[in-house]
Design an enzyme around this catalytic site. Structure first.
Site, mmCIF file in Angstrom:
data_model
loop_
_atom_site.group_PDB
_atom_site.id
_atom_site.type_symbol
_atom_site.label_atom_id
_atom_site.label_comp_id
_atom_site.label_asym_id
_atom_site.label_seq_id
_atom_site.Cartn_x
_atom_site.Cartn_y
_atom_site.Cartn_z
ATOM 1 N N CYS A 129 23.577 19.453 3.110
ATOM 2 C CA CYS A 129 22.419 19.608 3.698
ATOM 3 C C CYS A 129 21.525 18.755 3.258
ATOM 4 O O CYS A 129 20.587 18.776 2.144
ATOM 5 C CB CYS A 129 21.663 20.769 3.772
ATOM 6 N N CYS A 183 17.693 19.142 3.286
ATOM 7 C CA CYS A 183 17.335 20.030 2.323
ATOM 8 C C CYS A 183 17.301 19.515 0.876
ATOM 9 O O CYS A 183 16.336 19.583 0.093
ATOM 10 C CB CYS A 183 18.167 21.288 1.985
ATOM 11 N N ASP A 184 18.136 18.390 0.458
ATOM 12 C CA ASP A 184 18.538 17.964 -0.657
ATOM 13 C C ASP A 184 18.183 16.566 -0.947
ATOM 14 O O ASP A 184 18.030 16.169 -2.128
ATOM 15 C CB ASP A 184 19.855 18.298 -1.162
HETATM 16 C C1 FAD Z 1 23.659 23.733 0.601
HETATM 17 C C2 FAD Z 1 22.492 24.165 1.611
HETATM 18 C C3 FAD Z 1 21.341 23.813 0.999
HETATM 19 C C4 FAD Z 1 20.109 24.164 2.218
HETATM 20 N N1 FAD Z 1 18.950 23.963 1.919
HETATM 21 C C5 FAD Z 1 18.103 24.422 3.016
HETATM 22 C C6 FAD Z 1 16.764 23.987 2.414
HETATM 23 O O1 FAD Z 1 16.355 23.537 1.397
HETATM 24 N N2 FAD Z 1 15.868 24.308 3.545
HETATM 25 C C7 FAD Z 1 16.223 25.089 4.369
HETATM 26 O O2 FAD Z 1 15.232 25.445 5.423
HETATM 27 N N3 FAD Z 1 17.494 25.520 4.937
HETATM 28 C C8 FAD Z 1 18.225 24.961 3.990
HETATM 29 N N4 FAD Z 1 19.824 25.170 4.254
HETATM 30 C C9 FAD Z 1 20.071 25.829 5.861
HETATM 31 C C10 FAD Z 1 19.679 26.887 5.853
HETATM 32 O O3 FAD Z 1 20.370 27.660 4.784
HETATM 33 C C11 FAD Z 1 20.344 27.620 6.977
HETATM 34 O O4 FAD Z 1 19.475 27.041 8.176
HETATM 35 C C12 FAD Z 1 20.083 29.200 7.338
HETATM 36 O O5 FAD Z 1 20.679 29.799 6.028
HETATM 37 C C13 FAD Z 1 20.440 29.763 8.341
HETATM 38 O O6 FAD Z 1 20.405 31.137 8.338
HETATM 39 P P1 FAD Z 1 21.168 32.182 9.249
HETATM 40 O O7 FAD Z 1 20.582 33.708 9.098
HETATM 41 O O8 FAD Z 1 21.080 31.807 10.636
HETATM 42 O O9 FAD Z 1 22.546 31.990 8.778
HETATM 43 P P2 FAD Z 1 23.155 32.365 7.132
HETATM 44 O O10 FAD Z 1 22.147 32.038 6.178
HETATM 45 O O11 FAD Z 1 24.454 31.588 7.267
HETATM 46 O O12 FAD Z 1 23.647 33.677 7.319
HETATM 47 C C14 FAD Z 1 24.640 34.446 7.730
HETATM 48 C C15 FAD Z 1 24.693 35.654 7.445
HETATM 49 O O13 FAD Z 1 25.903 36.661 8.230
HETATM 50 C C16 FAD Z 1 26.802 37.204 7.520
HETATM 51 N N5 FAD Z 1 27.949 37.100 8.311
HETATM 52 C C17 FAD Z 1 28.661 36.336 8.864
HETATM 53 N N6 FAD Z 1 29.765 37.111 9.243
HETATM 54 C C18 FAD Z 1 29.807 38.613 9.095
HETATM 55 C C19 FAD Z 1 30.431 39.612 9.173
HETATM 56 N N7 FAD Z 1 31.455 39.525 10.075
HETATM 57 N N8 FAD Z 1 29.947 40.782 8.866
HETATM 58 C C20 FAD Z 1 28.747 40.675 7.949
HETATM 59 N N9 FAD Z 1 28.169 39.827 7.691
HETATM 60 C C21 FAD Z 1 28.615 38.708 8.279
HETATM 61 C C22 FAD Z 1 26.810 36.092 6.260
HETATM 62 O O14 FAD Z 1 27.443 36.774 4.982
HETATM 63 C C23 FAD Z 1 25.314 35.945 6.013
HETATM 64 O O15 FAD Z 1 24.649 36.905 5.099
HETATM 65 C C24 FAD Z 1 20.851 24.929 3.469
HETATM 66 C C25 FAD Z 1 21.995 25.105 3.807
HETATM 67 C C26 FAD Z 1 22.857 24.703 2.767
HETATM 68 C C27 FAD Z 1 24.401 25.071 3.033
#
Ligand code: FAD
Length: 307
Positions: free
Chosen positions: A137, A140-141
């Site tokens: 990302c 983010c970084d």
């Molecule tokens: C390395 C990295 C650094 C980042 N840094 C930043 C930052 O500095 N600032 C920022 O704003 N964003 C950052 N991001 C982006 C941010 O993390 C994502 O945009 C955000 O987490 C998306 O949120 P979400 O809830 O949609 O999905 P996710 O955070 O991916 O959550 C998905 C959830 O669904 C669950 N899940 C999936 N399938 C199942 C299943 N079958 N049963 C039960 N649970 C399930 C997973 O376990 C998880 O809990 C970063 C991403 C990465 C990879």
């Protein structure tokens, strides 16, 4: 077990949905395989309002505590099946949620907040140095690599925009493209090509990431070794879609769940939020995921209390 709302996902989208659902007094259960989801991989976040600097996992823990304070139960468990049950009143569906272990849950509404999976290179050092120079990302970084030399792996638009962003912080950016050309928005390609801080290597693949505690080098497929302190892997992400395949939820060409401006899917009483959706122009960040979660819970509340 029966509830008003089942939320699947404990990333920022699911936890924010849980916060709003709790305040709406909906009987809510949240299932999540990994607390924090992709956000838990962010070792330092500097762009979530209210926190000058916080790790993604720490932020997720705070979100969890806030949700639980409202009496919403968070079940750390993978969900293996979601099934729409036939009911007498087609306008009042019931969804059966099956966790990998434990009891099934029946719910009147579902919010899907399943996130995406970053495509991995699957090369030595990639996993070892995640959070220690390897990142998925750039948004983010990038600021953590001020005046450093970094490499971006990828040849699409995400790789181009990552290289451009990194060039504002790093002293030198290698862009490693597997093919013979960049594929992205013409303006981004043009900007990459004329940027003096970006050096493009075509027909080049990353073979191994090396270092002691942190990333120090990147070995290429022609065995050339680059001295770098950061490796940004921008080869795409895929929505986590296995769970929804049988639900007949509409997705776009890339598999992201199509939602309207209130996070409703094509299926009544099923909502989606966060990285798994096609919302907000594809801007995938914790803050946009949390915003979508809040809206999804609000839509669920409105639909459940008006039907
Ligand atoms: C390395 C990295 C650094 C980042 N840094 C930043 C930052 O500095 N600032 C920022 O704003 N964003 C950052 N991001 C982006 C941010 O993390 C994502 O945009 C955000 O987490 C998306 O949120 P979400 O809830 O949609 O999905 P996710 O955070 O991916 O959550 C998905 C959830 O669904 C669950 N899940 C999936 N399938 C199942 C299943 N079958 N049963 C039960 N649970 C399930 C997973 O376990 C998880 O809990 C970063 C991403 C990465 C990879």
């Amino acid at each position: 077990m029966f509830c008003d709302l089942a939320i699947i996902g404990t990333g920022p989208a699911g936890l924010s949905a849980g916060l709003y659902a709790g305040r709406y007094k909906l009987k809510t259960k949240i299932f999540g395989a990994v607390l924090g989801g992709a956000m838990a991989e962010a070792w330092q976040m500097e762009n979530y309002p209210g926190f000058i600097q916080i790790s993604g996992l720490e932020l997720a823990k705070k979100m969890k505590a806030q949700v639980e304070k409202l009496g919403v139960e968070i079940i750390q468990e993978e969900v293996v099946k979601i099934q729409k049950k036939s009911t007498k009143d087609a306008n009042k569906p019931i969804f059966q949620i099956t966790p990998r272990s434990g009891q099934d849950l029946e719910s009147r509404a579902v919010i899907l907040a399943l996130g995406t999976q970053r495509k991995k290179l699957n090369i030595p050092g990639e996993e070892k140095f995640l959070g220690h120079g390897v990142s998925y990302c750039a948004t983010c970084d990038a600021p953590f690599f001020k005046n450093k030399t970094v490499a971006v792996v990828g040849g699409g638009d995400a790789a181009c925009t990552a290289a451009l962003l990194l060039s504002q912080h790093a002293s030198l950016v290698y862009l490693l493209v597997r093919g013979e050309e960049l594929k992205g928005e013409p303006v981004n390609i043009e900007n990459v090509k004329k940027n003096e801080k970006i050096r493009i290597f075509y027909k080049t693949e990353a073979k191994e990431i090396g270092g002691q505690e942190n990333v120090e080098s990147l070995i290429l497929n022609n065995d050339q070794q680059l001295s770098v302190e950061g490796v940004f892997i921008e080869i795409g992400a895929t929505p986590v879609s296995a769970l929804i395949e049988k639900l007949q939820i509409e997705v776009d060409q890339k598999g992201y769940i199509k939602v309207d401006e209130n996070q409703r899917t094509n299926l009544p009483f099923v909502y989606a939020a966060g990285d798994i959706t096609n919302a907000m122009g594809g801007f995938k960040q914790s803050i946009t995921a949390a915003a979508q979660g809040a809206l999804a819970a609000t839509s669920a509340y409105r639909d459940l209390t008006s039907s």
